[in-house]
Motif scaffolding. Structure first.
Motif, PDB file in Angstrom:
ATOM      1  N   ILE A 145       0.777  -1.147  -0.053  1.00  0.00           N
ATOM      2  CA  ILE A 145       0.006   0.117   0.072  1.00  0.00           C
ATOM      3  C   ILE A 145       0.864   1.214   0.036  1.00  0.00           C
ATOM      4  O   ILE A 145       1.256   1.777   1.012  1.00  0.00           O
ATOM      5  CB  ILE A 145      -0.871  -0.059   1.405  1.00  0.00           C
ATOM      6  N   PRO A 146       1.468   1.487  -1.331  1.00  0.00           N
ATOM      7  CA  PRO A 146       2.223   2.735  -1.170  1.00  0.00           C
ATOM      8  C   PRO A 146       2.110   3.990  -0.589  1.00  0.00           C
ATOM      9  O   PRO A 146       2.955   4.731  -0.218  1.00  0.00           O
ATOM     10  CB  PRO A 146       2.748   2.715  -2.734  1.00  0.00           C
ATOM     11  N   ASP A 147       0.965   4.244  -0.682  1.00  0.00           N
ATOM     12  CA  ASP A 147       0.284   5.663  -0.098  1.00  0.00           C
ATOM     13  C   ASP A 147      -0.039   5.409   1.217  1.00  0.00           C
ATOM     14  O   ASP A 147      -0.922   6.408   1.895  1.00  0.00           O
ATOM     15  CB  ASP A 147      -0.736   6.085  -1.109  1.00  0.00           C
ATOM     16  N   ALA A 148       0.096   4.210   2.004  1.00  0.00           N
ATOM     17  CA  ALA A 148      -0.291   4.352   3.514  1.00  0.00           C
ATOM     18  C   ALA A 148       0.153   5.233   4.388  1.00  0.00           C
ATOM     19  O   ALA A 148       1.551   5.803   3.989  1.00  0.00           O
ATOM     20  CB  ALA A 148       0.191   3.025   4.024  1.00  0.00           C
ATOM     21  N   ASN A 149      -0.630   6.029   5.078  1.00  0.00           N
ATOM     22  CA  ASN A 149      -0.194   7.113   5.748  1.00  0.00           C
ATOM     23  C   ASN A 149      -1.162   7.032   6.972  1.00  0.00           C
ATOM     24  O   ASN A 149      -2.338   7.456   7.174  1.00  0.00           O
ATOM     25  CB  ASN A 149      -0.884   8.606   5.214  1.00  0.00           C
ATOM     26  N   GLY A 150      -0.517   6.326   8.201  1.00  0.00           N
ATOM     27  CA  GLY A 150      -1.180   6.156   9.418  1.00  0.00           C
ATOM     28  C   GLY A 150      -0.264   5.252  10.154  1.00  0.00           C
ATOM     29  O   GLY A 150       1.083   5.539  10.367  1.00  0.00           O
ATOM     30  N   ILE A 151      -1.080   4.629  11.282  1.00  0.00           N
ATOM     31  CA  ILE A 151      -0.049   3.638  12.128  1.00  0.00           C
ATOM     32  C   ILE A 151      -0.342   2.326  11.706  1.00  0.00           C
ATOM     33  O   ILE A 151      -1.317   1.941  11.562  1.00  0.00           O
ATOM     34  CB  ILE A 151      -0.589   3.840  13.526  1.00  0.00           C
ATOM     35  N   VAL A 152       0.945   1.570  11.658  1.00  0.00           N
ATOM     36  CA  VAL A 152       0.760   0.350  11.266  1.00  0.00           C
ATOM     37  C   VAL A 152       0.709  -0.322  12.815  1.00  0.00           C
ATOM     38  O   VAL A 152       1.599  -0.168  13.479  1.00  0.00           O
ATOM     39  CB  VAL A 152       2.000  -0.223  10.397  1.00  0.00           C
ATOM     40  N   GLY A 153       0.026  -1.527  12.850  1.00  0.00           N
ATOM     41  CA  GLY A 153       0.126  -2.434  13.914  1.00  0.00           C
ATOM     42  C   GLY A 153       0.282  -4.028  13.542  1.00  0.00           C
ATOM     43  O   GLY A 153      -0.384  -4.339  12.864  1.00  0.00           O
ATOM     44  N   ASP A 154       1.401  -4.483  14.083  1.00  0.00           N
ATOM     45  CA  ASP A 154       1.700  -5.806  13.348  1.00  0.00           C
ATOM     46  C   ASP A 154       1.641  -6.598  14.899  1.00  0.00           C
ATOM     47  O   ASP A 154       2.244  -6.697  15.876  1.00  0.00           O
ATOM     48  CB  ASP A 154       3.096  -5.758  12.945  1.00  0.00           C
ATOM     49  N   LEU A 155       0.431  -7.411  14.935  1.00  0.00           N
ATOM     50  CA  LEU A 155       0.284  -8.364  16.107  1.00  0.00           C
ATOM     51  C   LEU A 155       0.739  -9.531  15.687  1.00  0.00           C
ATOM     52  O   LEU A 155       0.301 -10.462  14.899  1.00  0.00           O
ATOM     53  CB  LEU A 155      -1.083  -8.277  16.463  1.00  0.00           C
ATOM     54  N   GLY A 156       1.906 -10.173  16.545  1.00  0.00           N
ATOM     55  CA  GLY A 156       2.287 -11.347  16.697  1.00  0.00           C
ATOM     56  C   GLY A 156       1.791 -12.150  17.832  1.00  0.00           C
ATOM     57  O   GLY A 156       1.027 -11.675  18.412  1.00  0.00           O
ATOM     58  N   GLY A 157       2.433 -13.553  17.874  1.00  0.00           N
ATOM     59  CA  GLY A 157       2.067 -14.265  19.200  1.00  0.00           C
ATOM     60  C   GLY A 157       2.620 -13.703  20.535  1.00  0.00           C
ATOM     61  O   GLY A 157       2.037 -13.618  21.367  1.00  0.00           O
ATOM     62  N   GLY A 158       3.996 -13.185  20.540  1.00  0.00           N
ATOM     63  CA  GLY A 158       4.676 -12.633  21.417  1.00  0.00           C
ATOM     64  C   GLY A 158       4.932 -11.127  21.506  1.00  0.00           C
ATOM     65  O   GLY A 158       4.839 -10.557  22.948  1.00  0.00           O
ATOM     66  N   GLU A 190       0.126   7.523  23.209  1.00  0.00           N
ATOM     67  CA  GLU A 190      -1.282   7.936  23.393  1.00  0.00           C
ATOM     68  C   GLU A 190      -1.752   8.845  22.453  1.00  0.00           C
ATOM     69  O   GLU A 190      -1.212  10.173  22.393  1.00  0.00           O
ATOM     70  CB  GLU A 190      -1.536   8.279  24.681  1.00  0.00           C
ATOM     71  N   GLY A 191      -2.789   8.730  21.693  1.00  0.00           N
ATOM     72  CA  GLY A 191      -3.419   9.718  20.520  1.00  0.00           C
ATOM     73  C   GLY A 191      -2.346   9.914  19.521  1.00  0.00           C
ATOM     74  O   GLY A 191      -2.914  10.935  18.735  1.00  0.00           O
ATOM     75  N   ARG A 192      -1.485   9.075  19.428  1.00  0.00           N
ATOM     76  CA  ARG A 192      -0.593   9.252  18.289  1.00  0.00           C
ATOM     77  C   ARG A 192      -1.268   9.091  16.874  1.00  0.00           C
ATOM     78  O   ARG A 192      -0.881   9.614  15.749  1.00  0.00           O
ATOM     79  CB  ARG A 192       0.567   8.473  18.503  1.00  0.00           C
ATOM     80  N   GLY A 193      -2.301   8.249  16.759  1.00  0.00           N
ATOM     81  CA  GLY A 193      -3.049   8.005  15.559  1.00  0.00           C
ATOM     82  C   GLY A 193      -3.975   9.012  15.281  1.00  0.00           C
ATOM     83  O   GLY A 193      -5.039   8.562  14.435  1.00  0.00           O
ATOM     84  N   GLU A 194      -4.269  10.162  15.979  1.00  0.00           N
ATOM     85  CA  GLU A 194      -5.624  10.699  15.631  1.00  0.00           C
ATOM     86  C   GLU A 194      -5.841  10.977  14.469  1.00  0.00           C
ATOM     87  O   GLU A 194      -5.108  11.509  13.789  1.00  0.00           O
ATOM     88  CB  GLU A 194      -5.389  11.935  16.679  1.00  0.00           C
ATOM     89  N   GLY A 195      -6.962  10.552  14.013  1.00  0.00           N
ATOM     90  CA  GLY A 195      -7.376  10.841  12.646  1.00  0.00           C
ATOM     91  C   GLY A 195      -6.952  10.117  11.374  1.00  0.00           C
ATOM     92  O   GLY A 195      -7.181  10.446  10.332  1.00  0.00           O
ATOM     93  N   LEU A 196      -6.107   9.107  11.816  1.00  0.00           N
ATOM     94  CA  LEU A 196      -5.199   8.405  10.797  1.00  0.00           C
ATOM     95  C   LEU A 196      -5.760   7.007  10.806  1.00  0.00           C
ATOM     96  O   LEU A 196      -6.439   6.329  11.791  1.00  0.00           O
ATOM     97  CB  LEU A 196      -3.977   8.544  11.153  1.00  0.00           C
ATOM     98  N   PRO A 197      -5.695   6.439   9.687  1.00  0.00           N
ATOM     99  CA  PRO A 197      -6.015   5.019   9.465  1.00  0.00           C
ATOM    100  C   PRO A 197      -5.043   4.099  10.308  1.00  0.00           C
ATOM    101  O   PRO A 197      -3.821   4.408  10.754  1.00  0.00           O
ATOM    102  CB  PRO A 197      -5.884   4.586   8.130  1.00  0.00           C
ATOM    103  N   PHE A 198      -5.472   2.934  10.783  1.00  0.00           N
ATOM    104  CA  PHE A 198      -5.017   2.047  11.268  1.00  0.00           C
ATOM    105  C   PHE A 198      -4.612   0.788  10.577  1.00  0.00           C
ATOM    106  O   PHE A 198      -5.498   0.222  10.133  1.00  0.00           O
ATOM    107  CB  PHE A 198      -5.365   1.518  12.676  1.00  0.00           C
ATOM    108  N   TYR A 199      -3.315   0.473  10.021  1.00  0.00           N
ATOM    109  CA  TYR A 199      -3.243  -0.718   9.357  1.00  0.00           C
ATOM    110  C   TYR A 199      -2.894  -1.840  10.085  1.00  0.00           C
ATOM    111  O   TYR A 199      -1.997  -2.298  10.920  1.00  0.00           O
ATOM    112  CB  TYR A 199      -1.846  -0.385   8.424  1.00  0.00           C
TER     113      TYR A 199
END
Length: 500
Positions: free
Chosen positions: A139-152, A202-211
């Motif tokens: 997603i080259p135009d991604a603009n926001g916060i990525v959340g990568d959830l693993g097991g640990g 806290e609040g760092r992703g205000e108004g931005l998509p979460f990937y």
């Protein structure tokens, strides 16, 4: 032709004939993925995972338990053997949270090396960085916060302008969330709030998509697709409203495991953790202030691949690169798609860059149906756009391309999937693209010269087609008919102009 050789060269840029593979030793699963084809968006030749559950022992006593490591080593031995038999030129083996944190992680690595695999133990910071680049690869135009959830662990990464910014890693993997929630209904929120506050997120992703990255969150998205009746089951770039996690929590409370197993795309091994993944997501996006949710099928592994590429290859548009490659592979004339796009472009000067890009990609696929039976060429075009291995495009974009190709191959009406995904105005726009492509295909016969020496244009009340006098004979009955159909789609009359 010189033009043809140049286009073939352009289509081959960024190719690599050698197969590559990544073995990803995660806290929950161990996976082998073998890639082949164009390196910007390589095809997955083979993909296998084993739910070894290394992180479960880590949660209990800080060590990898013997049962999990035995299962992991059995899988790794198989993966090492398979990669060799598949002729993989390079196998990159990486390990993440469970191995780097376990008290006996070094012993486990020694056993892996004995199998002939060299292991990179990624730091939390490097794991986060590669996950961020993985999202940008797809997603080259991604603009926001990525959340990568693993097991640990859970990594948060700020992405935008094609770059990875600040990132942080928390010991909040899905296998650890269950133990946290055992301390009471508010325990998870307390832990998340403390972690975000201590790191300034806290609040760092205000108004931005979460990937969303990671198997547990992708499974949640599959569930959301199922419950909402979404018509196109492609997880990459799937969008959900910010309220979705709470809705999914309520749904999971009423769905038993038997019903969940019936849902396509949800691994049975993920079912026990779905509720924990949903609970963490709900709390997290609320305190980040996120505006919406976007799923990425690309993550750590794709980030590792992406960062290994030359900068010029990384800069390629993944959709244009992939559709050009497919057009050259399936089409008759390699230069045709780019020429066709330039030829029809004067009819669509009012469209923005996003639509121009989709139109270009559609033109690059304009010849993919010619090998199919004539009765099924329209269907081939539709399915190629809807179901192709494309990234950098959402479901609505796929639907626009699909309807354009369907109409360009002579299809009538509107498919049910397209009708659900697009508005009437968007359908009409895609139809005009398709009818313009159809006219260009018939006029040129798929070769370059007729497109290079003719022109389409819009006058006050007419859609003009300009031909050289020497080419007047090209304006046969079928060309005239398609010219008339295209002009009608614009509410104009067809006008032929013969240039001296």
């Amino acid at each position: 032709m010189v033009a043809a050789s140049l286009y073939r060269k352009k289509a081959r840029e960024g190719r690599d004939d050698g197969r590559t593979a990544i073995i990803d030793i995660g806290s929950n699963s161990i996976r082998l993925v073998v890639y082949d084809g164009p390196v910007r968006i390589p095809s997955i030749l083979f993909n296998e995972k084993v739910m070894a559950g290394l992180g479960r022992g880590l949660v209990k006593d800080g060590a990898l338990d013997s049962e999990a490591t035995d299962r992991a080593l059995t899988a790794l031995s198989r993966f090492q053997r398979l990669a060799g038999q598949m002729g993989v030129a390079q196998v990159r083996t990486v390990a993440t949270a469970a191995v780097r944190e376990a008290s006996n992680g070094a012993d486990f690595i020694d056993h892996i090396k004995a199998l002939g695999l060299q292991v990179e133990v990624l730091s939390g910071e490097e794991e986060a960085r590669m996950a961020g680049y993985g999202v940008l690869a797809g997603i080259p135009d991604a603009n926001g916060i990525v959340g990568d959830l693993g097991g640990g662990s859970l990594e948060l990464i700020r992405v935008g302008d094609g770059k990875v910014g600040e990132r942080v890693s928390f010991p909040l993997g899905v296998l650890r969330v269950a133990a946290i929630r055992d301390h009471g209904p508010k325990a998870l929120e307390r832990v998340v709030v403390e972690a975000l506050g201590a790191t300034g997120w806290e609040g760092r992703g205000e108004g931005l998509p979460f990937y969303l990255v990671g198997g547990s969150w992708r499974s949640l998205a599959r569930l959301d697709m199922h419950l909402s009746g979404f018509p196109l089951p492609i997880i990459h770039h799937y969008r959900m409203p910010i309220e979705a996690p709470q809705r999914l929590i309520r749904s999971l409370a009423h769905l038993d495991k038997a019903r969940l197993r019936e849902i396509s795309g949800i691994s049975p091994s993920r079912i026990p953790t779905l509720g924990h993944a949903a609970a963490l997501l709900a709390v997290l996006v609320r305190h980040l202030g996120s505006s919406s949710l976007v799923v990425s099928a690309y993550g750590l592994r794709e980030g590792l691949l992406h960062r290994s590429l030359p900068e010029a290859v990384r800069a390629q548009d993944p959709l244009i690169s992939a559709t050009r490659e497919e057009g050259v592979r399936q089409g008759r004339f390699p230069e045709h798609g780019d020429l066709l796009d330039r030829w029809i472009a004067p009819l669509f000067t009012g469209e923005g860059p996003a639509d121009a890009r989709l139109r270009h990609a559609s033109c690059l696929l304009a010849d993919v149906g010619w090998r199919a039976h004539p009765e099924f060429r329209a269907t081939r075009g539709l399915e190629t756009a809807l179901h192709g291995n494309w990234v950098g495009i959402d479901a609505q974009g796929r639907a626009k391309m699909a309807h354009a190709l369907y109409r360009s191959f002579g299809g009538d009406g509107v498919s049910a999937v397209v009708a659900q995904l697009l508005s009437p105005d968007e359908i009409a726009q895609a139809e005009r693209w398709g009818l313009a492509m159809r006219l260009g295909q018939r006029l040129s016969g798929g070769v370059a010269e007729p497109l290079e020496t003719s022109a389409l244009g819009l006058a006050r009340d007419a859609l003009t087609l300009t031909l050289r006098a020497a080419d007047a004979a090209l304006y046969g009955e079928s060309v005239e008919r398609r010219h008339k159909t295209l002009a009608s789609a614009f509410g104009l009359k067809p006008t032929l102009v013969i240039a001296g």
